[in-house]
Write an enzyme that holds these catalytic residues in place. Sequence first.
Site, mmCIF file in Angstrom:
data_model
loop_
_atom_site.group_PDB
_atom_site.id
_atom_site.type_symbol
_atom_site.label_atom_id
_atom_site.label_comp_id
_atom_site.label_asym_id
_atom_site.label_seq_id
_atom_site.Cartn_x
_atom_site.Cartn_y
_atom_site.Cartn_z
ATOM 1 N N CYS A 1 12.170 20.687 -20.539
ATOM 2 C CA CYS A 1 12.241 19.789 -19.391
ATOM 3 C C CYS A 1 12.589 20.558 -18.132
ATOM 4 C CB CYS A 1 13.321 18.745 -19.624
ATOM 5 S SG CYS A 1 13.222 17.986 -21.238
ATOM 6 N N ASP B 1 18.440 16.518 -29.823
ATOM 7 C CA ASP B 1 19.174 17.764 -30.012
ATOM 8 C C ASP B 1 20.079 18.056 -28.814
ATOM 9 O OD1 ASP B 1 16.675 18.008 -28.612
ATOM 10 O OD2 ASP B 1 17.025 20.158 -28.547
HETATM 11 N N1 LIG Z 1 11.780 19.000 -23.051
HETATM 12 C C1 LIG Z 1 12.987 19.370 -23.223
HETATM 13 O O1 LIG Z 1 13.589 20.266 -22.653
HETATM 14 C C2 LIG Z 1 13.442 18.705 -24.420
HETATM 15 C C3 LIG Z 1 14.822 18.287 -24.350
HETATM 16 C C4 LIG Z 1 15.189 17.770 -25.686
HETATM 17 N N2 LIG Z 1 15.098 18.832 -26.655
HETATM 18 C C5 LIG Z 1 14.262 16.608 -26.059
HETATM 19 O O2 LIG Z 1 13.618 16.648 -27.042
HETATM 20 O O3 LIG Z 1 14.163 15.649 -25.383
#
Ligand SMILES: NC(=O)CC[C@H](N)C(=O)O
Length: 544
Positions: A2, A99
């Site tokens: 993200c 997570d």
């Molecule tokens: N896209 C991300 O950084 C993922 C954040 C987190 N692991 C999620 O699954 O939402």
Amino acid sequence: MCGIVASCRCPSLSQHLQHGLDAIKHRGPDGSGTWVSQDGSIGLGHCRLSINDLSPLGAQPIHNADSIHAVVNGEIYDFDRLRDICASEHGYRFTGHSDSELVVALYQIHGAPGLFEHLRGEFAFVLVDQRPGSQRVIAVRDRFGIKPLVWTTVGDRVVLAAEAKALKPLGWQPEWDVQSITDSGWLVDERTVFKNVQSVKPGHWMEITDGRGIQMHQYWDADFPDKTIVETRTIEEMVQGVRERLINAVRLRMRADVPIGVYLSGGIDSSAIAGIVTHLARTENVKIGSDKATQVACFSVQFPEASGYDESDIADRTANWLGIEIHRHNADEQRLADDFVDAAYHNEQHHMDLNSVAKFALSSLPQQQGLKVVLTGEGSDEHFGGYAFLTHQYLYEPDLAMPNILADDTKLRGDRAEMSHSIEARTPFLDHSLTEYVNSLPPSTKLSAPRRAIVEKWILREAVRPFVTDEVYRRRKRLLTREAVEELGFVDYAVVEAALESAFGETPDQVAFRTLNYTGGWVAIGQRLGVKKATVEESNWSWV
Ligand SMILES: NC(=O)CC[C@H](N)C(=O)O
Ligand SMILES: Nc1ncnc2c1ncn2[C@@H]1O[C@H](COP(=O)(O)OP(=O)(O)OP(=O)(O)O)[C@@H](O)[C@H]1O
């Protein structure tokens, strides 16, 4: 993965944070959220590419009942097990199933730096602790710098983001750092190509408090044991040790609530990943991400044949052998030219070649197929002895150069190429439990000479042999090819060929070894600098 933005000490923050998130929406198109402290001095923003826990309970910023707030970019692996421990042994009450929530739980339980040893994976996060007596903001980056995190100051504010472009709405005005560009600071230290914008270094964390201002701390570094101590493990044990750890690193990275694909080239690294994923799915029923996928989808760049770089025929044969589907992107000159500007904008730095442009375009393929995650073979060369130009260092003083080579993963390869199309790239070869084991191996196992020839990444080849085609297992990236040696213009390939026969083995010829070492150095320098082919007549030189 993200996008995150954060700002400390700024009035009327919420709108600025949202504009920052808009600039990096490609990193997280599934949703966004902001949080601003009651006094308006600190704010966090997050745009989400939802991968684990797709429900609103996985949304960010994350808060707990104890006034701890966080935005987390990336993946924490093995999180089901860690969550169980937090809940059963420490009574921690999770609100969702992502997570990322684990970061807040582990911080509450272990504090910082205590929590870092529990984090396995690639991540960058900013956490605000508002508990009375322990107020601080921490900004943390994973061990290899797989996920980016940059920061600068605007007036008396510290602003941080996954990409520099998100800092602009927070008041940053971009300027070139010409010094950093000319002395390669952007590559080898924490500087970027922008003045006063720095990366949080891999394996480091930043602590911001009222009393002490900004402090940088290191929590992890690659450790290289004394290799003069006699090795007691057998070769077979070490091969098995690498195999087990690599399989485990892949297995952990197959956990997601969305489907997962693999980037497949003709090389051994990505072929091994594709082979291990297929093996785990078929023999152990490990899910490839969410339930939707029954077989792994592979994605490959095809270069024009005349370029000499194309390996797509090998990737095709691997896919065929594994019985998996392959999607291809044609990276011809026109496509590379068309994508150049967008790729540079996303990368926020220059690159030595067009690989980043090709990978930028490649990431549009999984996106078109509705995928959000791919596994890649990045990070293997540095650990397994894949860079032939470092040959002499592996053999004499094997690993002293390694920490520098691994300086910052996003600077060399970046997650930017994938994130530009909202794709998370997972890198099993950069699993720290695997790399710590590989660092402990004798250098000769990485660059072995079992049949009197240098074989780069020897132990990796043996470890992944069951999962790759014979073609890929035997394929070599050779430095001392006839073509490369003849391009020097002053070395007779017959001498090199003879030296290859006698420089290794049980009774190695020292002179032959030296010949190979010299010639390997010249080839590496010649190729990197584009040195003009010499003519022997130019000097008094007689053929080597
Ligand atoms: N896209 C991300 O950084 C993922 C954040 C987190 N692991 C999620 O699954 O939402
Ligand atoms: N032509 C390609 N098509 C698809 N993916 C690629 C291609 N080239 C590289 N990649 C992906 O990027 C990773 C790192 O690329 P790099 O050029 O460093 O290759 P490498 O270290 O030789 O790895 P490999 O052995 O898998 O080719 C690869 O492991 C693969 O996942």
